[in-house]
Design a protein around this motif. Structure first.
Motif, PDB file in Angstrom:
ATOM      1  N   TYR A 143       0.854  -1.186   0.000  1.00  5.21           N
ATOM      2  CA  TYR A 143       0.000   0.000   0.000  1.00  5.21           C
ATOM      3  C   TYR A 143       0.890   1.237   0.000  1.00  5.21           C
ATOM      4  O   TYR A 143       1.908   1.292   0.679  1.00  5.21           O
ATOM      5  CB  TYR A 143      -0.906   0.040   1.234  1.00  5.21           C
ATOM      6  N   ALA A 144       0.499   2.252  -0.747  1.00  7.51           N
ATOM      7  CA  ALA A 144       1.189   3.537  -0.747  1.00  7.51           C
ATOM      8  C   ALA A 144       0.211   4.617  -0.313  1.00  7.51           C
ATOM      9  O   ALA A 144      -0.953   4.618  -0.728  1.00  7.51           O
ATOM     10  CB  ALA A 144       1.742   3.854  -2.132  1.00  7.51           C
ATOM     11  N   THR A 154      -4.384   9.864  -0.461  1.00  3.12           N
ATOM     12  CA  THR A 154      -4.912   8.793  -1.303  1.00  3.12           C
ATOM     13  C   THR A 154      -4.192   7.495  -0.965  1.00  3.12           C
ATOM     14  O   THR A 154      -2.965   7.446  -0.923  1.00  3.12           O
ATOM     15  CB  THR A 154      -4.714   9.114  -2.795  1.00  3.12           C
ATOM     16  N   LEU A 155      -4.967   6.440  -0.700  1.00  2.00           N
ATOM     17  CA  LEU A 155      -4.422   5.112  -0.427  1.00  2.00           C
ATOM     18  C   LEU A 155      -4.422   4.312  -1.719  1.00  2.00           C
ATOM     19  O   LEU A 155      -5.473   4.088  -2.320  1.00  2.00           O
ATOM     20  CB  LEU A 155      -5.255   4.406   0.646  1.00  2.00           C
ATOM     21  N   LEU A 156      -3.230   3.893  -2.151  1.00  2.00           N
ATOM     22  CA  LEU A 156      -3.067   3.159  -3.400  1.00  2.00           C
ATOM     23  C   LEU A 156      -2.598   1.738  -3.129  1.00  2.00           C
ATOM     24  O   LEU A 156      -1.855   1.477  -2.193  1.00  2.00           O
ATOM     25  CB  LEU A 156      -2.038   3.848  -4.297  1.00  2.00           C
ATOM     26  N   LYS A 157      -3.033   0.818  -3.974  1.00  4.00           N
ATOM     27  CA  LYS A 157      -2.551  -0.555  -3.969  1.00  4.00           C
ATOM     28  C   LYS A 157      -1.646  -0.718  -5.183  1.00  4.00           C
ATOM     29  O   LYS A 157      -2.072  -0.553  -6.328  1.00  4.00           O
ATOM     30  CB  LYS A 157      -3.722  -1.550  -4.039  1.00  4.00           C
ATOM     31  N   LEU A 158      -0.363  -1.041  -4.924  1.00  2.00           N
ATOM     32  CA  LEU A 158       0.603  -1.170  -6.010  1.00  2.00           C
ATOM     33  C   LEU A 158       0.809  -2.631  -6.362  1.00  2.00           C
ATOM     34  O   LEU A 158       1.127  -3.451  -5.504  1.00  2.00           O
ATOM     35  CB  LEU A 158       1.937  -0.542  -5.603  1.00  2.00           C
ATOM     36  N   CYS A 163      -1.623   0.150 -10.692  1.00  2.00           N
ATOM     37  CA  CYS A 163      -1.838   0.907  -9.452  1.00  2.00           C
ATOM     38  C   CYS A 163      -3.320   1.230  -9.353  1.00  2.00           C
ATOM     39  O   CYS A 163      -3.906   1.771 -10.296  1.00  2.00           O
ATOM     40  CB  CYS A 163      -1.007   2.185  -9.483  1.00  2.00           C
ATOM     41  N   SER A 164      -3.943   0.878  -8.237  1.00  2.00           N
ATOM     42  CA  SER A 164      -5.373   1.117  -8.072  1.00  2.00           C
ATOM     43  C   SER A 164      -5.636   1.912  -6.801  1.00  2.00           C
ATOM     44  O   SER A 164      -4.921   1.779  -5.811  1.00  2.00           O
ATOM     45  CB  SER A 164      -6.146  -0.202  -8.024  1.00  2.00           C
TER      46      SER A 164
END
Length: 384
Positions: A143-144, A154-158, A163-164
Motif C-alpha cells: 500500500y502507498a 490517497t491510499l493506493l494498492k501497487l 496501481c489502483s
C-alpha cells in the motif's frame, strides 16, 4: 563547520550533540547512517555529502558529490549501500556507497518526473523505486499513502504493473507535508500546513481517530516510535513536540451545522427568516472544540486547553463545556522543545535515540532524544 558536544544532562529535553555546517543552500534531507557516527545530506546547493565523525568530535565530509540539479529528496538503504537522490529537474540518480563511506559510484539515472521530486521510497524485495509527492509505503501489503496540496491522502494498492485507488482520507485544511506509517498497529500519521497532525486507524478502518494540535506553524516531519508509543513532530518555526500516545484519548468531534446558536437559539447572520421574525441581528457562527456544537460568541466566551482530545493550547469551547473541564484535564500530554532553527526535514535513528534536523538556515543538527522519548538501554537503545 563546527560541532558542539555536550554531556547528557538529567533534564528531560533533547540534547544538541553536534552541528554540521558548510552547505551553501537549504539542506533538503539528512539521514543518520545506521550503526555509524555519520550523516548523509542532500542540499539545494546540488551536493550529496557523507559526513563522518572524526576523533576531534567534528564531522567532516568523506564524500562530496556535485549533482547537475538541486537535490530535493533522498532515500538510503544501508544493507545494500544504495542511495537514491531526487532532483529539482525530475530525475532520480542511483549511487552505490563503498563500505568505508569514502567513495560513491554512479549506477543509473531514472527519468522519473517532469519537475521536482519531493519524496523517494526504495523497496529492496520488489526492487522498486517509488517517487512522488509526500508519500509512505508499506512493503508487506504494498500500500502507498500519497498526500497532496489539497490536504487529501490517497491510499493506493501497487501491483507489479498496475496501481489502483483504494480510498481517500480527508481531514486536513492545508496541504499534506509529512506522513508516517506504523505497520504494527496499522496507524497512519499525517502532518499538514494547517499546523495539525491526524492519526488515522487504517487497520480498524475507522478513518480519522485523533486530531493533535500543538504546533504554531506547519508540521514538517513526524516519526512514531512504536516501542514507547510516542510521536515526535517538528514544525517550520523550530518547534519539536513529543506526544504521549500510550493513553486513552478522545476523538475530536465533527463540527455540527445549524442556522442558529445551539445554546441560546439566536440566529446566525445568514438566517434571514429568523432574523426577520425575531427582529434581531444575526450573529457569527463559531464551534466548540469539545462538543462540536455551533455556537455564538456570547455562548463561547471561554478558552481552554484539552490535551486528552489533542488540544495542547487554548481553543474555543462553549461555556458549559468549559465548566465541565477539570483542572487535571488540562494537564499536558506532550512536551514541547525549541530546535532553534527553521526545520524543514527530520529523521530518527530510533535504535540509538538520535534525531537529525535540517532547514533553510543550512545547518544540520544532531540530537540525543533519549531524555524525552522514555527509552533506556534495557528497552532497546544502545550506547554510543
Amino acid at each position: 563547520m563546527a560541532a558542539e558536544i555536550h554531556s547528557r544532562p538529567q533534564s528531560s529535553r533533547p540534547v544538541l550533540l553536534s552541528k554540521v555546517e558548510g552547505h551553501q543552500d537549504v539542506v533538503s534531507a539528512a539521514l543518520l547512517i545506521p550503526k555509524e557516527d555519520g550523516v548523509i545530506t542532500a542540499s539545494e546547493d546540488r551536493t550529496i555529502r557523507v559526513w563522518l565523525k572524526r576523533d576531534s568530535g567534528q564531522y567532516w565530509p568523506s564524500i562530496y558529490h556535485t549533482m547537475s540539479s538541486p537535490c530535493s529528496a533522498m532515500a538510503y538503504h544501508h544493507d545494500s549501500r544504495r542511495i537514491f537522490v531526487g532532483q529539482d529537474n525530475g530525475a532520480i540518480m542511483e549511487f552505490h556507497i563503498s563500505e568505508d563511506f569514502n567513495k560513491m559510484n554512479f549506477v543509473k539515472t531514472y527519468p522519473a518526473h517532469q519537475n521536482r521530486v519531493s519524496a523517494i521510497t526504495f523497496c529492496l524485495t520488489s526492487e522498486w523505486v517509488i517517487s512522488t509527492g509526500h508519500d509512505k509505503y508499506d512493503y508487506e501489503t504494498r500500500y502507498a499513502f500519497v498526500g497532496d496540496y489539497s490536504g487529501q491522502i490517497t491510499l493506493l494498492k501497487l501491483e507489479q504493473n498496475t496501481c489502483s485507488i483504494i480510498t481517500t482520507l480527508k481531514g486536513h485544511e492545508g496541504s499534506i507535508t509529512s506522513l508516517w506509517w506504523d505497520p504494527v498497529q496499522r496507524l497512519l500519521f499525517s502532518g499538514a500546513s494547517d499546523h495539525s497532525i491526524i492519526m488515522w486507524d487504517i487497520g480498524g478502518r475507522k478513518g480519522r481517530t485523533l486530531l493533535l494540535q500543538g504546533h504554531h506553524d506547519k508540521v514538517q516531519a513526524i516519526c512514531y516510535i512504536q516501542l514507547t508509543r510516542q510521536l515526535v513532530s517538528c514544525s517550520a518555526d523550530g518547534g519539536i513536540a513529543v506526544w504521549n500516545m500510550d493513553i486513552s484519548r478522545e476523538e475530536a468531534p465533527q463540527w455540527l451545522e445549524s442556522d442558529s446558536c445551539q445554546k441560546c437559539e439566536q440566529p446566525f447572520f445568514w438566517n434571514i427568516k429568523q432574523m426577520w421574525d425575531t427582529k434581531t441581528l444575526g450573529l457569527r457562527q463559531h464551534h466548540c472544540r469539545k462538543c462540536g456544537q455551533a455556537v455564538c460568541g456570547k455562548c463561547s466566551t471561554k478558552r481552554s486547553s484539552y490535551p486528552i482530545m489533542g488540544f495542547e493550547f487554548q481553543v474555543r469551547v462553549c461555556d458549559s463545556c468549559f465548566e465541565s473541564i477539570k483542572d487535571e484535564d488540562r494537564t499536558s500530554l506532550a512536551t514541547f522543545h525549541e530546535g532553534k532553527h527553521n526545520i524543514s526535514h527530520m529523521s530518527m535513528d530510533v535504535s540509538r535515540g538520535l534525531m537529525v534536523t535540517c532547514g533553510s538556515d543550512r545547518i544540520v543538527k544532531i540530537w540525543d532524544m533519549t531524555p524525552v522519548v522514555g527509552c533506556s538501554l534495557a528497552t532497546g537503545f544502545s550506547s554510543r
